[in-house]
Design a protein around this motif. Sequence first.
Motif, short mmCIF file in Angstrom:
data_model
loop_
_atom_site.label_atom_id
_atom_site.label_comp_id
_atom_site.label_asym_id
_atom_site.label_seq_id
_atom_site.Cartn_x
_atom_site.Cartn_y
_atom_site.Cartn_z
N LYS A 172 -0.18 22.46 41.56
CA LYS A 172 -0.71 23.95 41.61
C LYS A 172 -1.65 24.31 40.35
CE LYS A 172 2.66 26.85 40.23
NZ LYS A 172 4.13 27.07 40.27
N ASP A 210 -1.16 29.66 41.69
CA ASP A 210 -0.53 30.76 40.99
C ASP A 210 -1.35 31.75 40.59
OD1 ASP A 210 1.26 31.83 39.28
OD2 ASP A 210 1.42 30.34 37.74
N GLU A 259 1.19 32.09 44.76
CA GLU A 259 2.53 32.62 43.95
C GLU A 259 2.20 33.90 42.87
OE1 GLU A 259 4.03 28.95 42.17
OE2 GLU A 259 4.15 30.12 40.05
N ASP A 260 3.13 34.37 42.99
CA ASP A 260 3.27 35.79 41.99
C ASP A 260 2.07 36.47 41.88
OD1 ASP A 260 5.57 35.57 40.97
OD2 ASP A 260 5.01 34.40 38.88
N GLU A 307 9.78 34.41 39.18
CA GLU A 307 9.94 33.80 37.77
C GLU A 307 10.00 35.01 37.03
OE1 GLU A 307 6.19 31.71 37.60
OE2 GLU A 307 5.83 32.42 35.70
N HIS A 343 11.29 27.94 38.23
CA HIS A 343 10.10 27.86 37.34
C HIS A 343 10.26 27.10 36.24
CE1 HIS A 343 7.96 29.79 33.69
NE2 HIS A 343 6.76 29.63 34.65
#
Length: 390
Positions: free
Chosen positions: A178, A215, A241-242, A268, A318
């Motif tokens: 990632k 990410d 992600e996020d 997370e 996480h």
Amino acid sequence: MITISSVQAFAIRSDLTGGTPVTPPRRPAWGASAEVASPMSRYPRFKLDRAAWRPKMPAVGCLVTASDGTWGFGVSRYGAPVIDLVNQHLGPLLVGEPAMATERLWDMMTRMASPYGAAGLAGYAISALDLALWDLKGKLLGQPVWSLIGGPSRPHIDVYATGNDTDWHMELGFRATKLACPHGPASGLAGLDANEDLVGRTRALIGPDIELMLDCWMAFDVEYAVRLAERLRPYRLRWMEDCLIPDDLDGHATLRARLPWMALATGEHWYVPQNFAHAAAHRLADIFQPDIGWAGGLTGCLRIAAIADAAGIPVMLHAGMNTPYGQHFAYAVPGSPWGEYFLGTAPGVPLDEVKLFPGMAAPADGRLIPSDAPGFGLGVSLDDIAAMRV
Ligand SMILES: [Mg+2]
């Protein structure tokens, strides 16, 4: 009945390792120089280096001792505020309670925290305490925690690597990797191009048979996330992600609707099961990523896992493989197919030389099996813990 006789939180070194690395690095770690998009990227003086605005607080250790002298140890983050919540509020109120009653104690802690909120910093305090209590319970029963919570559920944990030293991840044998996304809306079109260039180069390096994730660390808005995802579609990301500020729950729903083909991972920076229950009910994400040191410890993450399982959503903690706590969870929970290992250390240094605790496992060839020593198998004595204090 064995009861809790003392609870004590204190600052510890945040660079804890099972030993000083003996192998010299080949080059500095990616994090030493890489720009990473963040919620503060819109402010030029904080754009290039996220360490410039993040709190410089020590890690937190929490030692819980039972009436028979058995002890357990948990760790979390954010220094003095979290230490104060444990030592001046939650900890003293747990003294005299049954030491093995992790459900009762977690319920008490989250309710006691309700006037100031059980999420955020209180989540770190509750986590440190809960992890210490589970370590204590495992030692009292002479069992590894993964066994107490119904494991093992798999022969080993498949581990993915996070960080931008992708060539090193491949050399170490990881089968999934990632990237931290360098640019967000503040970098404009040039940033979009640079993001696509990084993802494209990485896909070319790893080939078609390695999973690749991105990410975005709360740096985007919905519009930017959609635009970047469409650019990156040819590179077949496993997930993004996020993308958004974690508290923007309506934004998550909008992003989900506008990116129906892209797997979205987050969580997370959600701290309580209620956030995950909402996200599960509205299918806001495809993968939940609570942190076992932040989201109410093992008890909190087991509750989140039950919510996720009922909704058919996998849980991948996480940075779970960076701690023995996350390793025990992932080994035991059927709906946790992968574990994340964050690589902040320099290429060339073997992972076995940079462990948080000497007793814990390190990933090898993209796999890991946790220790079967009692509790979380930290492999430390009270003297070792005393030496961690700062
Ligand atoms: Mg993340």
